[in-house]
Design a protein around this motif. Sequence first.
Motif, PDB file in Angstrom:
ATOM      1  N   ALA A  98      76.583  15.398  59.078  1.00 58.12           N
ATOM      2  CA  ALA A  98      77.389  16.618  58.997  1.00 58.12           C
ATOM      3  C   ALA A  98      78.862  16.323  59.238  1.00 58.12           C
ATOM      4  CB  ALA A  98      76.877  17.641  60.002  1.00 58.12           C
ATOM      5  N   ARG A 101      80.552  14.842  56.213  1.00 56.11           N
ATOM      6  CA  ARG A 101      80.785  15.889  55.208  1.00 56.11           C
ATOM      7  C   ARG A 101      81.993  16.741  55.571  1.00 56.11           C
ATOM      8  NH1 ARG A 101      76.566  18.789  56.064  1.00 56.11           N
ATOM      9  NH2 ARG A 101      77.593  20.436  57.246  1.00 56.11           N
ATOM     10  N   GLU A 102      82.049  17.156  56.841  1.00 56.28           N
ATOM     11  CA  GLU A 102      83.148  18.028  57.291  1.00 56.28           C
ATOM     12  C   GLU A 102      84.494  17.318  57.247  1.00 56.28           C
ATOM     13  OE1 GLU A 102      81.629  19.053  61.088  1.00 56.28           O
ATOM     14  OE2 GLU A 102      80.112  20.436  60.280  1.00 56.28           O
ATOM     15  N   ASN A 134      70.619  15.021  54.460  1.00 54.37           N
ATOM     16  CA  ASN A 134      71.083  16.334  54.879  1.00 54.37           C
ATOM     17  C   ASN A 134      71.154  17.266  53.665  1.00 54.37           C
ATOM     18  OD1 ASN A 134      73.291  18.404  55.306  1.00 54.37           O
ATOM     19  ND2 ASN A 134      73.222  17.560  57.372  1.00 54.37           N
ATOM     20  N   VAL A 135      70.437  18.401  53.729  1.00 54.84           N
ATOM     21  CA  VAL A 135      70.351  19.317  52.588  1.00 54.84           C
ATOM     22  C   VAL A 135      71.717  19.865  52.198  1.00 54.84           C
ATOM     23  CG1 VAL A 135      69.351  21.475  51.747  1.00 54.84           C
ATOM     24  CG2 VAL A 135      67.964  19.919  53.125  1.00 54.84           C
ATOM     25  N   GLU A 136      72.552  20.170  53.180  1.00 52.38           N
ATOM     26  CA  GLU A 136      73.895  20.668  52.869  1.00 52.38           C
ATOM     27  C   GLU A 136      74.727  19.602  52.157  1.00 52.38           C
ATOM     28  OE1 GLU A 136      76.016  23.104  55.813  1.00 52.38           O
ATOM     29  OE2 GLU A 136      74.220  22.969  57.052  1.00 52.38           O
ATOM     30  N   ASN A 137      74.518  18.350  52.514  1.00 54.44           N
ATOM     31  CA  ASN A 137      75.239  17.264  51.837  1.00 54.44           C
ATOM     32  C   ASN A 137      74.828  17.161  50.373  1.00 54.44           C
ATOM     33  OD1 ASN A 137      76.501  16.685  54.216  1.00 54.44           O
ATOM     34  ND2 ASN A 137      75.429  14.771  54.604  1.00 54.44           N
ATOM     35  N   GLN A 138      73.580  17.494  50.082  1.00 57.14           N
ATOM     36  CA  GLN A 138      73.097  17.381  48.708  1.00 57.14           C
ATOM     37  C   GLN A 138      73.886  18.264  47.747  1.00 57.14           C
ATOM     38  OE1 GLN A 138      68.875  17.860  48.289  1.00 57.14           O
ATOM     39  NE2 GLN A 138      68.389  16.132  49.614  1.00 57.14           N
ATOM     40  N   ILE A 139      74.382  19.376  48.248  1.00 56.83           N
ATOM     41  CA  ILE A 139      75.170  20.277  47.406  1.00 56.83           C
ATOM     42  C   ILE A 139      76.409  19.566  46.878  1.00 56.83           C
ATOM     43  CG2 ILE A 139      76.489  22.428  47.387  1.00 56.83           C
ATOM     44  CD1 ILE A 139      74.548  23.474  49.544  1.00 56.83           C
ATOM     45  N   LYS A 140      76.993  18.697  47.697  1.00 56.45           N
ATOM     46  CA  LYS A 140      78.177  17.945  47.281  1.00 56.45           C
ATOM     47  C   LYS A 140      77.801  16.673  46.526  1.00 56.45           C
ATOM     48  CE  LYS A 140      81.291  19.609  50.911  1.00 56.45           C
ATOM     49  NZ  LYS A 140      82.217  20.265  49.957  1.00 56.45           N
TER      50      LYS A 140
END
Length: 309
Positions: A98, A101-102, A134-140
């Motif tokens: 995370a 990503r941030e 990380n699922v949120e990372n997959q969006i990027k």
Amino acid sequence: MRGVPKPKRDDPPCHLGFPASTSLFKIWSWKICPNFCTCVRRHSRRPEDLTSDSCDDVLNAEQLQKLLYLLESTEDPVIMERALVTLGNNAAFSANQAVIRELGGIPIVGDKINNPNHSIKEKALNALNNLSVNVENQIKIKIYIKQICEDVFSGPLNSAVQLAGLRVLTNMTVTNDHQHMLKSYITDLFQVLLTGNGNTKVQVLKLLLNLSENPAMTEGLLSAQVDSSFLSLYDGHVAKEILLRVLTLFQNINNCLRMEGQLATQPPFSKGSLFFLLYGEECAQKMRALVYHHDVDVKEKALTIIPKF
């Protein structure tokens, strides 16, 4: 050291936040250091200190930010590779996935998969692989799927880059969210499966198993043009780690067809497709033979498939 200019006395303070006496020359000189993350952590002034520790510590957000800046700004392939390895290792920890990503680290890492240096490309893919957990990372990360597919299917067979790319794609298809992006590459996946070595076969099968669990991908799988040599993977002498996976692939497809109510009908698939291979007489004979396989797990898988014929 040859090829490295000596620092001048009036070197400016380091813009990465290192002590003023630590010039950019010293940062670039980390190519002699096998413990890159230790250098980032300690900001050592003495070259002999740079090889004194192991690279096991987890970097904090501030250190990761400096490392990302260094990765983005350097053109030195050795430094770039070490930075990617360090980032990849740190991305194995969920908290850092995370943080990176941030800090805007995913585009910085993703940009390196276009590097012509295969070693750098591999290390970038390895870092993306850990970040993609990380699922949120997959969006990027999804914006790199097409490029990764191109590298996997056009690059050298069984290469480190190909395996690294397949691992990223496998992580990206654990959920159904991005599987549709691989629909046009299914035939290519089967080609790599049939021509690759054991390690490559296993990695491709892990990816295909992810796709086979999604009913929305069933038609794409069954319509793929696949060489008839695919059926040789159902021979009794095939390594268990491969045989069990191709059996599970068949089982998953059957389950999806049942869910869609298509098991008793024959969709309009063309000859040479996976459908004609799986539901033909040759495959049926192989399934009947596997019922007598010496391995219990293989035998049980075959028994679940036999009734479908």
